[in-house]
Write a protein that holds these residues in place. Structure first.
Motif, short mmCIF file in Angstrom:
data_model
loop_
_atom_site.label_atom_id
_atom_site.label_comp_id
_atom_site.label_asym_id
_atom_site.label_seq_id
_atom_site.Cartn_x
_atom_site.Cartn_y
_atom_site.Cartn_z
N TYR A 157 0.83 -1.21 0.00
CA TYR A 157 0.00 0.00 0.00
C TYR A 157 0.87 1.25 0.00
CZ TYR A 157 -3.45 3.42 1.66
OH TYR A 157 -4.25 4.52 1.80
N THR A 158 1.93 1.25 0.82
CA THR A 158 2.83 2.41 0.89
C THR A 158 3.57 2.62 -0.43
OG1 THR A 158 3.16 1.99 3.26
CG2 THR A 158 4.75 3.43 2.16
N ILE A 159 4.06 1.53 -1.03
CA ILE A 159 4.76 1.64 -2.32
C ILE A 159 3.83 2.19 -3.40
CG2 ILE A 159 5.86 0.31 -4.17
CD1 ILE A 159 6.98 -1.54 -2.02
N LYS A 160 2.59 1.74 -3.40
CA LYS A 160 1.62 2.24 -4.37
C LYS A 160 1.40 3.74 -4.21
CE LYS A 160 -2.74 1.17 -3.90
NZ LYS A 160 -4.02 0.41 -3.89
N LYS A 161 1.28 4.21 -2.97
CA LYS A 161 1.09 5.64 -2.73
C LYS A 161 2.32 6.43 -3.15
CE LYS A 161 -3.06 5.68 -1.19
NZ LYS A 161 -4.12 6.39 -1.97
N LEU A 162 3.51 5.89 -2.91
CA LEU A 162 4.74 6.58 -3.31
C LEU A 162 4.82 6.69 -4.84
CD1 LEU A 162 7.34 5.04 -0.83
CD2 LEU A 162 6.42 7.37 -0.80
N LEU A 163 4.42 5.65 -5.54
CA LEU A 163 4.43 5.69 -7.00
C LEU A 163 3.43 6.73 -7.51
CD1 LEU A 163 4.68 1.89 -7.92
CD2 LEU A 163 6.45 3.65 -8.13
N TYR A 164 2.27 6.80 -6.89
CA TYR A 164 1.30 7.83 -7.26
C TYR A 164 1.88 9.22 -7.03
CZ TYR A 164 -2.46 4.34 -7.64
OH TYR A 164 -3.25 3.29 -8.02
N GLY A 165 2.60 9.37 -5.92
CA GLY A 165 3.22 10.66 -5.63
C GLY A 165 4.26 11.05 -6.67
N LEU A 166 5.05 10.06 -7.13
CA LEU A 166 6.05 10.34 -8.17
C LEU A 166 5.38 10.73 -9.48
CD1 LEU A 166 8.65 7.47 -7.57
CD2 LEU A 166 8.94 9.92 -7.09
N ILE A 167 4.27 10.08 -9.81
CA ILE A 167 3.54 10.43 -11.04
C ILE A 167 3.00 11.85 -10.95
CG2 ILE A 167 1.50 9.88 -12.41
CD1 ILE A 167 1.95 6.93 -11.66
N VAL A 168 2.45 12.21 -9.79
CA VAL A 168 1.94 13.56 -9.60
C VAL A 168 3.06 14.59 -9.74
CG1 VAL A 168 0.92 15.15 -7.93
CG2 VAL A 168 -0.02 12.86 -8.19
N MET A 169 4.20 14.34 -9.11
CA MET A 169 5.32 15.27 -9.20
C MET A 169 5.82 15.38 -10.64
SD MET A 169 5.88 16.77 -6.38
CE MET A 169 7.38 17.58 -6.94
N GLY A 170 5.83 14.26 -11.37
CA GLY A 170 6.22 14.32 -12.77
C GLY A 170 5.28 15.18 -13.58
N GLY A 171 3.98 15.05 -13.32
CA GLY A 171 3.00 15.90 -14.01
C GLY A 171 3.17 17.37 -13.67
N VAL A 172 3.47 17.66 -12.41
CA VAL A 172 3.68 19.05 -12.01
C VAL A 172 4.90 19.63 -12.71
CG1 VAL A 172 4.29 20.54 -10.06
CG2 VAL A 172 2.55 18.77 -9.77
N VAL A 173 5.97 18.86 -12.83
CA VAL A 173 7.18 19.32 -13.51
C VAL A 173 6.87 19.70 -14.96
CG1 VAL A 173 9.45 18.63 -14.38
CG2 VAL A 173 8.80 18.08 -12.03
N VAL A 174 6.12 18.84 -15.65
CA VAL A 174 5.77 19.11 -17.05
C VAL A 174 4.92 20.37 -17.16
CG1 VAL A 174 4.52 18.24 -19.06
CG2 VAL A 174 5.94 16.68 -17.70
N VAL A 175 3.88 20.47 -16.34
CA VAL A 175 2.98 21.62 -16.41
C VAL A 175 3.72 22.92 -16.09
CG1 VAL A 175 0.96 22.70 -15.35
CG2 VAL A 175 0.91 20.28 -15.92
N VAL A 176 4.54 22.89 -15.04
CA VAL A 176 5.26 24.10 -14.64
C VAL A 176 6.23 24.54 -15.73
CG1 VAL A 176 7.01 24.96 -13.04
CG2 VAL A 176 5.02 23.76 -12.16
N PHE A 177 6.97 23.60 -16.30
CA PHE A 177 7.93 23.96 -17.34
C PHE A 177 7.22 24.55 -18.57
CE2 PHE A 177 10.54 23.21 -21.06
CZ PHE A 177 11.78 23.67 -20.64
N VAL A 178 6.16 23.89 -19.00
CA VAL A 178 5.42 24.38 -20.18
C VAL A 178 4.83 25.74 -19.90
CG1 VAL A 178 3.43 23.95 -21.67
CG2 VAL A 178 4.95 22.07 -21.06
N LEU A 179 4.24 25.92 -18.71
CA LEU A 179 3.59 27.18 -18.37
C LEU A 179 4.57 28.34 -18.41
CD1 LEU A 179 1.12 28.75 -17.32
CD2 LEU A 179 1.84 28.14 -15.00
N PHE A 180 5.73 28.18 -17.80
CA PHE A 180 6.67 29.30 -17.71
C PHE A 180 7.52 29.46 -18.97
CE2 PHE A 180 5.79 28.61 -13.21
CZ PHE A 180 5.44 29.90 -12.86
#
Length: 351
Positions: free
Chosen positions: A4-27
């Protein structure tokens, strides 16, 4: 639990990856030339080209993105030389000629304006914002629970109506509007009585004593930032208390002759705090993000003011680093709350 913990950590990494893409494109689609903002409007072409080359702005956008991800990644590929070892402070995992696979902390690059590492800039401002957010949360929790209990105990009285009106006002008023009003009333009109100023940071500079802690500058931004969570906590506490006070065991406690305070604070309040605790855990990360304009209004030297100032100057590495840090805090707090739920309620883990 481990799965369960590993699954949540993977979800967190996916979210952070999405944030990186959105932030870079936006700016990278925002108007404004960072090189021009750095060198000034009268800079010559050669100087502007040199600045663009220094910060990698002369590269195609997809190359800039790959280089940015490489800088952020804890495991990255770098040219192995003395300059990069000093810059990234990495540990070589796999030397390969002139390049190396390296293990390092995420590198947020350096400010366009000051040439300082963004990590160093954030390390100076984040503690002030944490103090502001924590004090606002403590203020909102203590006052909110007190008013919620008072409202539930005196249901349908003028106290209940006053507490509900205050809660509605706190939810409805945006933080930037409430900040302007609070600063004008308590920092300007009533400053002789309150001793508070319209603006000021947590630390001020005294020519004789140097940098000193100035707690009075924390009061107004703390109250402004805490108004919205305070209003939510008032309503949650009132609703939960009304539900608990209608339970059979509360009627049994009254029938046994227990005092009113014992029934309210020992039996009812303890069982009514679960939704409040959930709200508090979610609101703390929101307060870090909500402090941006509050800090700017009150001239409070924190992460929010630094980010808004950097945005005005097109200092994108500072802005992007701030947003990524806030996103990281959100992800970490959500993972910790989910893990806490799994510990408390096994049905969450099994589901």
């Amino acid at each position: 639990m481990l799965r369960y913990t590993i699954k949540k950590l993977l979800y967190g990494l996916i979210v952070m990856g999405g944030v990186v893409v959105v932030v870079f494109v936006l700016f990278n689609i925002l108007p404004g030339d960072p090189a021009r903002m750095t060198m000034g409007q009268r800079a010559d072409v050669q100087s502007l080209d040199a600045v663009r080359k220094e910060f990698g702005l002369d590269q195609p956008k997809h190359i800039q993105f790959l280089l940015y991800v490489n800088d952020l990644s804890p495991v990255s590929w770098h040219e192995d030389n003395a300059a990069n070892r000093q810059k990234y402070r990495y540990i070589r995992l796999l030397p390969a000629g002139s390049h190396a696979l390296a293990l390092k902390w995420p590198y947020l690059r350096s400010s366009y304006q000051t040439r300082r590492d963004v990590t160093a800039i954030l390390s100076e401002t984040v503690p002030n914002t944490f103090i502001l957010a924590a004090s606002a949360m403590i203020f909102a929790t203590l006052i909110g629970i007190f008013l919620g209990v008072l409202s539930a105990v005196h249901k349908d009285s003028w106290i209940d109506r006053l507490a509900n009106s205050f809660a509605i006002l706190g939810i409805s008023a945006p933080s930037f509007f409430a900040g302007i009003i609070i600063a004008w009333i308590f920092g300007f009109l009533l400053s002789d009585i309150t001793g508070l100023a319209m603006s000021g940071s947590l630390y001020s500079y005294d020519p004789f004593r140097g940098e000193i802690l100035t707690l009075r500058n924390l009061w107004l931004p703390m109250i402004t930032l805490g108004l919205r969570p305070l209003a939510i906590i008032v309503q949650l506490t009132r609703s939960a208390m009304l539900d608990v006070l209608a339970q059979d065991y509360i009627r049994t406690a009254r029938a046994k002759g227990l005092s009113r305070n014992a029934i309210i604070y020992k039996h009812a309040l303890k069982n009514a705090l679960n939704p409040v605790i959930t709200a508090i855990s979610g609101w703390f990360a929101s307060l870090l993000a909500g402090s941006f304009f509050v800090e700017y209004i009150f001239g409070y030297n924190g992460l929010g003011r630094t980010t808004v100032t950097a945005l005005e100057m097109s200092d994108f590495p500072v802005v992007m680093g701030s947003i990524l840090f806030i996103a990281f805090v959100f992800v970490v707090i959500n993972i910790l709350v989910d893990m806490l739920y799994a510990v408390v309620d096994p049905r969450v883990k099994l589901g």
